[in-house]
Motif scaffolding. Structure first.
Motif, PDB file in Angstrom:
ATOM      1  N   TRP A 445       0.738  -1.439  -0.001  1.00 49.76           N
ATOM      2  CA  TRP A 445      -0.215   0.247   0.068  1.00 49.76           C
ATOM      3  C   TRP A 445       0.981   1.630  -0.115  1.00 49.76           C
ATOM      4  O   TRP A 445       0.870   2.504  -0.313  1.00 49.76           O
ATOM      5  N   ASN A 446       1.901   1.351   0.414  1.00 57.69           N
ATOM      6  CA  ASN A 446       2.805   2.319   1.012  1.00 57.69           C
ATOM      7  C   ASN A 446       3.296   2.300  -0.919  1.00 57.69           C
ATOM      8  O   ASN A 446       3.864   3.833  -0.645  1.00 57.69           O
ATOM      9  N   LYS A 447       3.909   1.538  -1.319  1.00 59.13           N
ATOM     10  CA  LYS A 447       4.168   1.091  -2.518  1.00 59.13           C
ATOM     11  C   LYS A 447       3.792   2.419  -3.868  1.00 59.13           C
ATOM     12  O   LYS A 447       3.913   2.719  -4.251  1.00 59.13           O
ATOM     13  N   LEU A 448       2.000   1.631  -2.986  1.00 61.92           N
ATOM     14  CA  LEU A 448       1.041   2.133  -5.012  1.00 61.92           C
ATOM     15  C   LEU A 448       1.232   4.416  -3.814  1.00 61.92           C
ATOM     16  O   LEU A 448       0.369   4.037  -4.744  1.00 61.92           O
ATOM     17  N   ILE A 449       0.684   3.661  -2.571  1.00 66.03           N
ATOM     18  CA  ILE A 449       1.190   5.885  -2.795  1.00 66.03           C
ATOM     19  C   ILE A 449       1.974   6.230  -3.406  1.00 66.03           C
ATOM     20  O   ILE A 449       1.793   7.193  -4.195  1.00 66.03           O
ATOM     21  N   LYS A 450       3.262   5.828  -2.840  1.00 71.16           N
ATOM     22  CA  LYS A 450       4.424   6.650  -3.666  1.00 71.16           C
ATOM     23  C   LYS A 450       3.805   6.710  -5.182  1.00 71.16           C
ATOM     24  O   LYS A 450       5.093   7.835  -6.046  1.00 71.16           O
ATOM     25  N   ASN A 451       4.128   5.321  -5.774  1.00 66.03           N
ATOM     26  CA  ASN A 451       3.482   5.296  -7.046  1.00 66.03           C
ATOM     27  C   ASN A 451       2.299   6.338  -7.284  1.00 66.03           C
ATOM     28  O   ASN A 451       2.723   6.641  -8.956  1.00 66.03           O
ATOM     29  N   ALA A 452       1.486   6.559  -6.703  1.00 66.71           N
ATOM     30  CA  ALA A 452       0.605   7.587  -7.449  1.00 66.71           C
ATOM     31  C   ALA A 452       0.997   8.977  -7.709  1.00 66.71           C
ATOM     32  O   ALA A 452       0.907   9.836  -8.100  1.00 66.71           O
ATOM     33  N   MET A 453       1.605   9.017  -6.390  1.00 62.48           N
ATOM     34  CA  MET A 453       2.252  10.524  -6.019  1.00 62.48           C
ATOM     35  C   MET A 453       3.025  10.868  -6.899  1.00 62.48           C
ATOM     36  O   MET A 453       4.059  12.211  -7.358  1.00 62.48           O
ATOM     37  N   TYR A 455       3.496  10.012 -10.210  1.00 66.21           N
ATOM     38  CA  TYR A 455       2.529  10.157 -11.661  1.00 66.21           C
ATOM     39  C   TYR A 455       2.893  11.336 -12.220  1.00 66.21           C
ATOM     40  O   TYR A 455       2.780  12.410 -11.265  1.00 66.21           O
ATOM     41  N   ASN A 456       3.742  11.819 -13.376  1.00 69.32           N
ATOM     42  CA  ASN A 456       3.984  12.795 -13.938  1.00 69.32           C
ATOM     43  C   ASN A 456       2.536  13.294 -14.529  1.00 69.32           C
ATOM     44  O   ASN A 456       1.850  12.650 -15.872  1.00 69.32           O
ATOM     45  N   SER A 457       1.564  14.067 -13.932  1.00 71.13           N
ATOM     46  CA  SER A 457       0.945  14.609 -14.330  1.00 71.13           C
ATOM     47  C   SER A 457       0.749  15.837 -15.127  1.00 71.13           C
ATOM     48  O   SER A 457      -0.163  17.012 -15.063  1.00 71.13           O
ATOM     49  N   ARG A 458       2.067  16.651 -14.363  1.00 70.23           N
ATOM     50  CA  ARG A 458       2.448  18.548 -15.436  1.00 70.23           C
ATOM     51  C   ARG A 458       1.896  18.476 -16.311  1.00 70.23           C
ATOM     52  O   ARG A 458       1.690  17.608 -17.162  1.00 70.23           O
ATOM     53  N   TRP A 459       1.504  19.811 -16.928  1.00 67.80           N
ATOM     54  CA  TRP A 459       1.178  20.756 -18.127  1.00 67.80           C
ATOM     55  C   TRP A 459       2.076  20.478 -19.181  1.00 67.80           C
ATOM     56  O   TRP A 459       2.065  20.563 -19.697  1.00 67.80           O
ATOM     57  N   LYS A 460       3.965  20.534 -17.977  1.00 71.22           N
ATOM     58  CA  LYS A 460       4.476  20.657 -19.117  1.00 71.22           C
ATOM     59  C   LYS A 460       4.868  19.670 -20.100  1.00 71.22           C
ATOM     60  O   LYS A 460       4.985  19.840 -21.117  1.00 71.22           O
TER      61      LYS A 460
END
Length: 480
Positions: A445-453, A455-460
């Protein structure tokens, strides 16, 4: 290169949904790439002129059929982007942005004015990017001016961005001459299934069409997703491109968000649980870090899958969860959610409102973010949820499929959980799989949180793809 966005809304000035977020962020991202990017918006009465330092430039008159209409022009600069506002109190001094009896006339005026003021503000864009049906007529009016050999407009190309194809601007055909002031040679472009369809006119006359995710662009070839527009999109498919949205990392940042109880980052994500405990107290839930909290910040409509949630709500709660839903929409669903809250006061809060501060608290507090949409052009909520370390559970459609990678228990890759059909029990099984990891495998679960956080969703990243599209248009026009 010079880019002009024409849109009905943009954060932070005025926003009702994802369109406002995109127009509030994408021009800024393009401007950061040293592209002269500007935006034209209606000057709604709800926009605070003093707060945003709007300055009056001049006024002109716009001919629309037999009417000669006042058009005030205001401007301001925010985050390096110059914004222009079209002022006409007859059309924009309203309680609502959309849903007025004269929306056809209001947005025809705005679309025509947005094109015709360009010489008056001394801005000659290479690309005009219209957005959704409200501004699709600007592409038509541009085509008319180019056809009449107005030199000022001759080198301008056009893009229509479709954020949600469900809304198309359908009106009576009688409006073409009397209201829209459209010459007969353009009538066929605007007529679809015996109605005027403004979105269809933009689709047919734009140099390019883009939607807000790659999968959604593919889905629009099918009647299930296209709301009847698949026939014209198949004809124009060579112009169609999908570019997934991003989010503004300065706005959506759990490490600096002033609306949440405790700030945290990818490296201090274990502080996130403090936000859950505080929201549990605020909502008068049982305060317990071990109780999974499921959050939704959404419109309460069929398209967002609220019917699926209500169908199996008791089973979701019997898994030991707490459920927080924030949003407004269909009265039927508002009533059913309040009834569910009344029955399960210990575990459910139905917050029938829009509240930006509370939405931030929910993203920061919840363990799981539920998004079972029937269709989703892109979706921003799942991107915000991942940024805040809330694990998304989504139906694999549109932008949800493009942005949420299913978690793999063996490789520990992925950012959330998905289900493959618009079915309440498929959704319920996805929730069970997610809870099994949360309850029984804390390391995963902790690895999953780090994966999600992470994730690159920057507008750039998305802005670069928009630039590639714009440059391709320029290249094609030069060759032709």
């Amino acid at each position: 290169m010079k880019i002009l966005f024409i849109a009905a809304e943009a954060a932070p000035f005025i926003k009702t949904g994802g369109l406002g977020d995109v127009i509030g962020s994408l021009p800024k991202a393009l401007n950061n790439e040293r592209i002269d990017t500007r935006v034209i918006l209606p000057l709604y009465s709800k926009i605070d002129k003093e707060k945003y330092n709007l300055n009056f430039l001049k006024y002109v008159f716009i001919n629309l059929g037999w009417r000669n209409l006042y058009c005030g022009i205001f401007e301001t600069k925010l985050n390096g982007v110059r914004y222009y506002f079209i002022d006409n109190e007859q059309y924009f001094f309203r309680e609502k942005i959309y849903g007025e009896f004269d929306d056809a006339e209001r947005f025809a005026f705005f679309s025509k004015a947005a094109i015709e003021i360009l010489p008056h503000i001394n801005f000659r864009p290479d690309i005009i990017n219209a957005n959704d049906w409200h501004t699709a007529l600007s592409i038509v009016y541009l085509a008319i001016l180019k056809d009449k050999s107005y030199e000022y407009f001759s080198r301008m190309s056009s893009v229509l961005s479709i954020h949600n194809i469900e809304f198309q601007g359908r009106f009576n055909c009688e409006l073409l001459d009397t209201l829209f002031d459209i010459e007969k040679k353009y009538h066929n472009a605007l007529i679809y299934d015996s109605d005027v369809n403004l979105l269809k006119g933009g689709i047919q006359l734009a140099d390019r069409i883009n939607t807000v995710s790659e999968t959604y662009a593919q889905e629009l070839m099918y009647p299930y997703f296209s709301f009847g527009m698949d026939r014209i999109l198949k004809i124009e498919k060579n112009k169609l491109l999908g570019i997934v949205n991003g989010i503004d990392y300065q706005v959506f940042n759990p490490n600096k968000d002033k609306n949440i109880y405790f700030n945290y980052s990818k490296t201090t994500y274990k502080e996130k649980v403090k936000n859950k405990l505080e929201l549990q107290r605020e909502l008068e839930f049982e305060v317990n870090p071990e109780i999974p909290m499921i959050g939704m910040v959404t419109r309460l409509t069929d398209q967002k899958g609220i019917n699926l949630v209500l169908e199996v709500a008791e089973q979701i709660l019997d898994m030991g969860t707490q459920l927080v839903v924030l949003g407004t929409g269909d009265k039927h669903y508002e009533i059913l959610l309040k009834e569910l809250e009344k029955r399960r006061k210990d575990k459910v809060r139905a917050l029938i409102m829009f509240d930006a501060i509370l939405s931030s608290k929910i993203y920061a507090a919840c363990d799981i973010y539920l998004m079972p949409s029937k269709s989703e052009p892109c979706g921003l909520s799942q991107l915000i949820a991942m940024r805040y370390g809330a694990i998304p559970i989504v139906n694999r459609v549109g932008g949800l499929k493009d942005t949420v990678q299913p978690y793999n228990l063996e490789t520990k890759e992925g950012t959330g959980f998905t289900f493959e059909s618009f079915n309440a029990y498929d959704m319920l099984y996805a929730i069970k799989r997610c809870l099994d990891v949360l309850y029984y495998d804390k390391a995963s679960w902790n690895k999953l949180i780090k994966n999600a956080m992470g994730y690159n969703s920057r507008w750039k990243k998305s802005a670069q793809k928009y630039l590639e599209m714009y440059k391709e248009i320029e290249k094609t026009d030069f060759i032709s």
